[in-house]
Design a protein around this motif. Structure first.
Motif, mmCIF file in Angstrom:
data_model
loop_
_atom_site.group_PDB
_atom_site.id
_atom_site.type_symbol
_atom_site.label_atom_id
_atom_site.label_comp_id
_atom_site.label_asym_id
_atom_site.label_seq_id
_atom_site.Cartn_x
_atom_site.Cartn_y
_atom_site.Cartn_z
ATOM 1 N N LYS A 8 -5.515 -28.040 -31.923
ATOM 2 C CA LYS A 8 -6.477 -29.036 -32.229
ATOM 3 C C LYS A 8 -7.612 -28.441 -31.501
ATOM 4 C CE LYS A 8 -3.162 -32.916 -32.243
ATOM 5 N NZ LYS A 8 -2.768 -34.064 -31.539
ATOM 6 N N LEU A 9 -8.799 -28.335 -32.311
ATOM 7 C CA LEU A 9 -10.157 -28.069 -31.881
ATOM 8 C C LEU A 9 -10.988 -28.942 -32.673
ATOM 9 C CD1 LEU A 9 -9.724 -24.395 -33.324
ATOM 10 C CD2 LEU A 9 -9.430 -24.971 -31.118
ATOM 11 N N SER A 10 -11.935 -29.552 -31.415
ATOM 12 C CA SER A 10 -13.086 -30.214 -31.938
ATOM 13 C C SER A 10 -14.387 -29.225 -31.572
ATOM 14 C CB SER A 10 -13.124 -31.641 -31.121
ATOM 15 O OG SER A 10 -12.391 -32.205 -31.717
ATOM 16 N N VAL A 11 -15.110 -29.103 -32.245
ATOM 17 C CA VAL A 11 -16.555 -27.992 -32.351
ATOM 18 C C VAL A 11 -17.654 -29.003 -32.761
ATOM 19 C CG1 VAL A 11 -15.033 -25.931 -32.467
ATOM 20 C CG2 VAL A 11 -16.334 -27.016 -34.362
ATOM 21 N N PRO A 12 -18.837 -28.378 -32.213
ATOM 22 C CA PRO A 12 -20.036 -29.089 -32.681
ATOM 23 C C PRO A 12 -20.345 -28.669 -34.239
ATOM 24 C CG PRO A 12 -20.338 -28.042 -30.544
ATOM 25 C CD PRO A 12 -19.073 -27.919 -30.914
ATOM 26 N N SER A 13 -21.064 -29.802 -34.746
ATOM 27 C CA SER A 13 -21.095 -29.669 -36.042
ATOM 28 C C SER A 13 -22.239 -28.854 -36.536
ATOM 29 C CB SER A 13 -21.410 -31.075 -36.607
ATOM 30 O OG SER A 13 -21.385 -31.191 -38.142
ATOM 31 N N ASP A 61 -26.015 -33.251 -38.559
ATOM 32 C CA ASP A 61 -26.163 -33.848 -37.203
ATOM 33 C C ASP A 61 -25.236 -32.848 -36.022
ATOM 34 O OD1 ASP A 61 -26.243 -35.072 -34.703
ATOM 35 O OD2 ASP A 61 -26.179 -36.969 -35.481
ATOM 36 N N SER A 62 -25.926 -32.028 -35.290
ATOM 37 C CA SER A 62 -25.209 -31.235 -34.321
ATOM 38 C C SER A 62 -24.606 -31.974 -33.215
ATOM 39 C CB SER A 62 -25.893 -30.078 -33.864
ATOM 40 O OG SER A 62 -27.038 -30.319 -32.876
ATOM 41 N N SER A 63 -24.830 -33.292 -32.847
ATOM 42 C CA SER A 63 -24.202 -34.132 -32.071
ATOM 43 C C SER A 63 -22.955 -34.548 -32.450
ATOM 44 C CB SER A 63 -25.353 -35.081 -31.521
ATOM 45 O OG SER A 63 -25.165 -36.068 -32.432
ATOM 46 N N ASP A 84 -16.974 -36.807 -38.497
ATOM 47 C CA ASP A 84 -17.489 -38.275 -38.037
ATOM 48 C C ASP A 84 -18.236 -39.097 -39.113
ATOM 49 O OD1 ASP A 84 -16.253 -37.562 -35.522
ATOM 50 O OD2 ASP A 84 -18.060 -36.873 -34.469
ATOM 51 N N GLY A 85 -18.105 -38.346 -40.295
ATOM 52 C CA GLY A 85 -19.063 -39.255 -41.274
ATOM 53 C C GLY A 85 -18.106 -40.717 -41.768
#
Length: 142
Positions: A8-13, A61-63, A84-85
């Motif tokens: 599992k990975l979460s990275v900036p958009s 949105d990179s946040s 996150d949309g």
């Protein structure tokens, strides 16, 4: 056969950050012996899913984050890409093969993912796509 470990990975958009995720998944598929042909298909589908998450889901949105969960086994590569949309309705995407849509610069991503992967599904919200590539899958469709 051992059950494959899910990563599992979460990275900036951002496209730069999601490219690193794509490269990691392709490297894991190569280490597991998936063919050049299969890795091309996975890369193409991931490119569409990840860029859609950054550009359409998170609106650049990179946040916001792109969340990826994947596993690679002897038989298949399974990748889920979420943003996150607010999501979308994949059934409402216009058919890119219709004459009136042929010159549109966008709208082919879902079709390409379905053409090159064994299975493509979306969650009910439409902000998560799951891509499956079976080792013996002969797609793309001719």
């Amino acid at each position: 056969m051992a059950k494959p470990k899910t990563k599992k990975l979460s990275v900036p958009s951002t496209l730069t950050d999601v490219l690193k995720v794509q490269q990691q998944i392709i490297a894991d598929a190569a280490a597991q012996g998936f063919s050049d042909h299969a890795r091309f298909a996975i890369r193409l589908a991931l490119d569409e899913a990840l860029s859609n998450a950054v550009n359409h889901g998170n609106k650049g949105d990179s946040s916001k984050k792109v969340h990826v969960e994947y596993s690679v086994s002897d038989d298949e590569v399974v990748v889920s890409v979420a943003d996150d949309g607010p999501g979308f309705n994949p059934a409402a995407v216009p058919d890119p093969t219709l004459d009136e849509n042929l010159e549109r610069p966008h709208g082919r991503g879902v079709m390409l993912m379905r053409a090159y992967m064994t299975d493509v599904s979306f969650n009910s919200k439409g902000n998560c796509v799951t891509l499956v590539k079976k080792r013996n899958c002969k797609l793309p469709h001719a």
